[in-house]
Write a protein that holds these residues in place. Structure first.
Motif, PDB file in Angstrom:
ATOM      1  N   VAL A   1      -1.340  -1.045  -4.188  1.00  0.00           N
ATOM      2  CA  VAL A   1      -2.455  -0.124  -3.979  1.00  0.00           C
ATOM      3  C   VAL A   1      -1.909   1.293  -3.970  1.00  0.00           C
ATOM      4  O   VAL A   1      -1.014   1.617  -3.176  1.00  0.00           O
ATOM      5  CB  VAL A   1      -3.201  -0.421  -2.669  1.00  0.00           C
TER       6      VAL A   1
ATOM      7  N   LEU B   1      -6.822   4.035  -6.430  1.00  0.00           N
ATOM      8  CA  LEU B   1      -7.952   4.607  -5.714  1.00  0.00           C
ATOM      9  C   LEU B   1      -8.152   6.054  -6.148  1.00  0.00           C
ATOM     10  O   LEU B   1      -7.227   6.873  -6.054  1.00  0.00           O
ATOM     11  CB  LEU B   1      -7.701   4.537  -4.206  1.00  0.00           C
TER      12      LEU B   1
ATOM     13  N   VAL C   1     -10.750  -0.724   0.385  1.00  0.00           N
ATOM     14  CA  VAL C   1      -9.417  -1.303   0.579  1.00  0.00           C
ATOM     15  C   VAL C   1      -9.512  -2.555   1.440  1.00  0.00           C
ATOM     16  O   VAL C   1      -8.879  -3.584   1.146  1.00  0.00           O
ATOM     17  CB  VAL C   1      -8.465  -0.272   1.208  1.00  0.00           C
TER      18      VAL C   1
ATOM     19  N   LEU D   1      -4.365  -1.701  -7.799  1.00  0.00           N
ATOM     20  CA  LEU D   1      -5.603  -1.025  -7.419  1.00  0.00           C
ATOM     21  C   LEU D   1      -5.299   0.457  -7.292  1.00  0.00           C
ATOM     22  O   LEU D   1      -4.538   0.871  -6.413  1.00  0.00           O
ATOM     23  CB  LEU D   1      -6.135  -1.575  -6.095  1.00  0.00           C
TER      24      LEU D   1
ATOM     25  N   LEU E   1       0.830  -1.194   0.000  1.00  0.00           N
ATOM     26  CA  LEU E   1       0.000   0.000   0.000  1.00  0.00           C
ATOM     27  C   LEU E   1       0.868   1.249   0.000  1.00  0.00           C
ATOM     28  O   LEU E   1       1.733   1.411   0.867  1.00  0.00           O
ATOM     29  CB  LEU E   1      -0.905   0.007   1.223  1.00  0.00           C
TER      30      LEU E   1
ATOM     31  N   LEU F   1      -4.641   6.726   1.930  1.00  0.00           N
ATOM     32  CA  LEU F   1      -5.603   5.888   1.217  1.00  0.00           C
ATOM     33  C   LEU F   1      -6.971   5.894   1.898  1.00  0.00           C
ATOM     34  O   LEU F   1      -7.647   4.864   1.992  1.00  0.00           O
ATOM     35  CB  LEU F   1      -5.066   4.458   1.100  1.00  0.00           C
TER      36      LEU F   1
ATOM     37  N   THR G   1      -8.413  -5.979  -0.506  1.00  0.00           N
ATOM     38  CA  THR G   1      -7.178  -6.620  -0.037  1.00  0.00           C
ATOM     39  C   THR G   1      -7.471  -7.984   0.559  1.00  0.00           C
ATOM     40  O   THR G   1      -6.716  -8.949   0.353  1.00  0.00           O
ATOM     41  CB  THR G   1      -6.439  -5.750   0.988  1.00  0.00           C
TER      42      THR G   1
ATOM     43  N   VAL H   1      -9.005  -1.568 -11.096  1.00  0.00           N
ATOM     44  CA  VAL H   1      -7.994  -2.614 -10.971  1.00  0.00           C
ATOM     45  C   VAL H   1      -7.412  -2.941 -12.323  1.00  0.00           C
ATOM     46  O   VAL H   1      -8.144  -3.091 -13.321  1.00  0.00           O
ATOM     47  CB  VAL H   1      -8.575  -3.889 -10.336  1.00  0.00           C
TER      48      VAL H   1
END
Length: 309
Positions: A208, A241, A270, A239, A173, A248, A274, A306
């Motif tokens: 992420v 966002l 998330v 991913l 992340l 995040l 995840t 994604v």
């Protein structure tokens, strides 16, 4: 927005034990770990989580508690840079904290007997063949090293391979990207270890990134945090966002001051994605991840997208 809740299990009650103290000769401090686990279930996969700069085993409850309630055992070591330890800037360990961080994660894997014994009712319920690492920010860089990323020296030569065959997958992340000319002058001077090579990071991983995550550590924009997806081999997922900054939406903790983009909906996404990725990565027969990706794609008002390769 489609909830993707079909990919989540009924949350299990969770027990957490802290601190579990692991002897760490040569580290200067024994390693303190928080362990969270569901009170039910068997053959439980393990996620070892590396916190961001300054945090500790007590951070990242939105992720650790959710994952544990979804059937994972979550181990969170406190690294030497934690504000709870108050390590002076001139401490001789400071230049090598990045290496101590990697060793912390491996020490957790080395002492699973002790961790199991410390949590009431956990003994014999851990599946040691299904292990993932995860981390946020600096913690993501730490976790990536166990997946095969390596630190380049000043001449651009990859350093020691510190990957660990016990680790089967990772969730990274807000993972910092390339070093060299992509670093800001401040980062280049103070964080020379921020020069990763992703060439050997072949293990499956979900990266992420927030599309509004602008870091003072890089002269590039938010795309810096996607480098690992594009520069590493093997199966990878990204991913992205929408509207997310470095926290995040608030993964370090609910209501923490450093969250500049607070969004419970983003954090919930998330959590679910995840968890779905980890389920499919550690149990390939589990369709949780492809199903979650399909639902996100069909959402008329998605919070992210994604990419898979």
């Amino acid at each position: 927005m489609a909830s993707t809740e079909a990919n989540t299990r009924v949350p299990a009650p969770v027990v957490s034990v802290r601190p579990v103290v692991l002897p760490a000769p040569g580290r200067g401090e024994d390693l303190q770990v928080r362990v969270s686990a569901p009170v039910t279930g068997h053959d439980l996969p393990l996620v070892v989580f590396s916190h961001g700069y300054g945090w500790s085993m007590d951070g990242y409850a939105p992720l650790a508690d959710f994952w544990a309630a979804q059937g994972f055992v979550v181990a969170q070591p406190t690294h030497l840079d934690s504000r709870t330890l108050g390590l002076p800037a001139d401490d001789p360990r400071t230049p090598l904290i990045w290496r101590h961080r990697v060793e912390d994660l491996k020490r957790v894997l080395d002492r699973l007997d002790l961790l199991e014994a410390a949590v009431p009712g956990l003994g014999g319920r851990l599946d040691r063949d299904r292990v993932a690492v995860a981390g946020h920010s600096w913690g993501a860089q730490t976790a990536s090293t166990l997946l095969g990323a390596r630190v380049l020296d000043s001449a651009g030569v990859p350093g020691e391979d510190m990957s660990d065959p016990r680790v089967k997958a990772g969730v990274l992340l807000a993972l910092p990207g390339r070093g060299g000319d992509d670093l800001s002058p401040f980062a280049a001077e103070h964080f020379p270890f921020m020069s990763p090579s992703f060439d050997g990071m072949a293990a499956p991983a979900l990266i992420v990134a927030g599309d509004q995550d602008r870091s003072a550590l890089s002269v590039r924009g938010p795309d810096w945090f996607t480098d690992a997806y594009f520069l590493s081999p093997g199966d990878k997922d990204l991913l992205t966002l929408f509207g997310a900054e470095h926290a995040l939406g608030g993964v370090p903790g609910y209501g923490v001051a450093e969250t500049t983009d607070e969004s419970p909906e983003r954090v919930a996404l998330v959590q679910r994605l995840t968890s779905a990725f980890l389920r499919s990565a550690l149990h390939p027969e589990d369709p949780a991840w492809p199903t979650a990706c399909s639902e996100l794609k069909e959402d008329p008002h998605p919070l992210g997208q994604v990419q898979t390769r």
